[in-house]
Design a protein around this motif. Structure first.
Motif, short mmCIF file in Angstrom:
data_model
loop_
_atom_site.label_atom_id
_atom_site.label_comp_id
_atom_site.label_asym_id
_atom_site.label_seq_id
_atom_site.Cartn_x
_atom_site.Cartn_y
_atom_site.Cartn_z
N ARG A 21 40.68 -0.75 85.89
CA ARG A 21 41.32 -0.78 84.57
C ARG A 21 40.31 -0.95 83.44
O ARG A 21 40.68 -1.02 82.27
CB ARG A 21 42.33 -1.92 84.51
N GLU A 22 39.01 -1.02 83.78
CA GLU A 22 37.99 -1.27 82.76
C GLU A 22 37.97 -0.17 81.69
O GLU A 22 37.94 -0.46 80.49
CB GLU A 22 36.61 -1.39 83.40
N LYS A 23 37.97 1.07 82.09
CA LYS A 23 37.90 2.16 81.13
C LYS A 23 39.11 2.13 80.19
O LYS A 23 38.96 2.31 78.97
CB LYS A 23 37.84 3.51 81.86
N ALA A 24 40.29 1.90 80.75
CA ALA A 24 41.49 1.84 79.92
C ALA A 24 41.41 0.69 78.92
O ALA A 24 41.75 0.84 77.73
CB ALA A 24 42.72 1.69 80.81
N CYS A 72 38.69 -0.74 77.71
CA CYS A 72 37.69 -0.43 76.69
C CYS A 72 38.18 0.64 75.72
O CYS A 72 37.64 0.76 74.61
CB CYS A 72 36.39 0.02 77.36
N ASN A 73 39.18 1.39 76.11
CA ASN A 73 39.76 2.39 75.22
C ASN A 73 40.96 1.87 74.44
O ASN A 73 41.68 2.63 73.79
CB ASN A 73 40.18 3.63 76.02
N GLY A 74 41.18 0.55 74.53
CA GLY A 74 42.22 -0.08 73.73
C GLY A 74 43.57 -0.20 74.38
O GLY A 74 44.57 -0.51 73.71
N LEU A 75 43.65 0.05 75.70
CA LEU A 75 44.93 -0.01 76.40
C LEU A 75 45.10 -1.36 77.10
O LEU A 75 44.14 -1.94 77.62
CB LEU A 75 45.02 1.11 77.43
N THR A 108 46.15 -4.02 80.03
CA THR A 108 45.80 -3.93 81.45
C THR A 108 46.96 -3.42 82.28
O THR A 108 46.79 -2.60 83.17
CB THR A 108 45.35 -5.29 81.99
N VAL A 131 36.32 -5.44 72.07
CA VAL A 131 35.66 -4.84 73.23
C VAL A 131 34.18 -4.66 72.91
O VAL A 131 33.83 -4.10 71.87
CB VAL A 131 36.30 -3.49 73.60
N LYS A 170 31.35 -2.71 74.23
CA LYS A 170 30.98 -1.63 75.14
C LYS A 170 29.48 -1.69 75.44
O LYS A 170 28.69 -2.05 74.57
CB LYS A 170 31.34 -0.28 74.53
#
Length: 289
Positions: free
Chosen positions: A238-241, A243-246, A248, A286, A288
């Motif tokens: 779930r890391e990418k999600a 970091c994209n503001g979504l 968990t 976040v 990044k």
């Protein structure tokens, strides 16, 4: 370039002066500090550099430790010895240790105090101290703070030395003045040293000379100085999600706190807020890679 610095602010400099010094030494514009220290005070000043400035508000949530000298026999309009004397008692008898201890006990735990008008607290977007300098009337609202520990270290003819652990928002000047009221003797803060802000300790703080010598090598990892925030380990998938503001959406467990430091695969990736209605962690800040 980014990270935290544990700076030993010397008396005579403003917190903003320290920020200017850090900018010149590191050649970075994006610099901020957590928890303003009065010019006459000394001690720990946490400084954030680069992207880590986004985390300053979370440093300010941490408890703090102060050591202060309480001058008995006079009170000032600012609450410290830089202000104008508004009350004086040249002759008084220093209370015995038992009386002083009983007075200190009244301030331990959750208390209400009124911050000094000579402070950086903003009223309508303006600092209270600036409004005072313009001759404007300033009404300070009371606030609740927590005194976790309050100890008497020494007492002399007209001075008490105290040490305290307290919550954010506590004004030691107000504590000194209020202590005088309970003792029946006007009091003001004569000197203040901030010994700790969360994980930032006075013993580890760098003088300005040491900081100039070490430069960027003095920068500290932000994740090492947020122990007052609960840790949440995110499912790496779930890391990418995140970091994209979504949110968990994984509902691993129910954290005790609403504000969380979030990790993925053992790496600190930012700050999250736990949405209790949906039972998921929402990204707030976040960081990044």
């Amino acid at each position: 370039m980014g990270g935290f610095l544990n700076v030993l602010k010397p008396p005579g400099m403003t917190s903003h002066d320290v920020i200017g010094f850090v900018r010149r030494v590191l050649h970075v514009k994006r610099v901020g500090h957590a928890g303003t220290l009065d010019p006459a005070a000394a001690g720990v000043l946490p400084v954030a550099v680069g992207a880590s400035t986004r985390l300053i508000e979370y440093l300010e949530l941490a408890d703090k430790t102060y050591r202060a000298e309480v001058k008995l026999g006079l009170a000032t309009d600012s609450g410290d010895d830089t202000g104008e004397i508004i009350e004086s008692m040249p002759e008084f008898t220093l209370p015995d240790a038992e009386t002083i201890e009983a007075a200190l006990a009244r301030f331990r735990g959750r208390i209400t105090q009124v911050p000094p008008a000579h402070s950086a607290i903003k009223i309508g977007g303006r600092r209270a101290c600036d409004l005072l300098r313009e001759g404007k009337k300033v009404d300070m609202s009371s606030r609740e703070v927590t005194i976790h520990r309050l100890e008497l270290l020494a007492c002399r003819k007209d001075t008490l030395l105290i040490d305290t652990d307290c919550s954010k928002g506590t004004y030691i000047r107000s504590l000194c003045a209020d202590l005088g009221v309970v003792l029946g003797i006007p009091a003001t803060m004569a000197f203040l040293v901030r010994r700790r802000v969360g994980d930032f300790a006075l013993e580890d703080a760098l003088t300005l000379e040491e900081l100039k010598e070490r430069g960027a090598s003095a920068l500290l990892a932000p994740s090492d100085f947020l122990s007052h925030l609960e840790r949440y380990d995110l499912n790496p998938l779930r890391e990418k999600a995140f970091c994209n503001g979504l949110a968990t959406g994984e509902r691993q467990h129910i954290p005790q706190s609403d504000t969380l430091k979030v990790y993925a695969s053992g790496r600190f990736i930012g700050i999250g807020r736990f949405d209790r209605s949906n039972k998921e962690v929402v990204p707030v800040k976040v960081l990044k890679p």
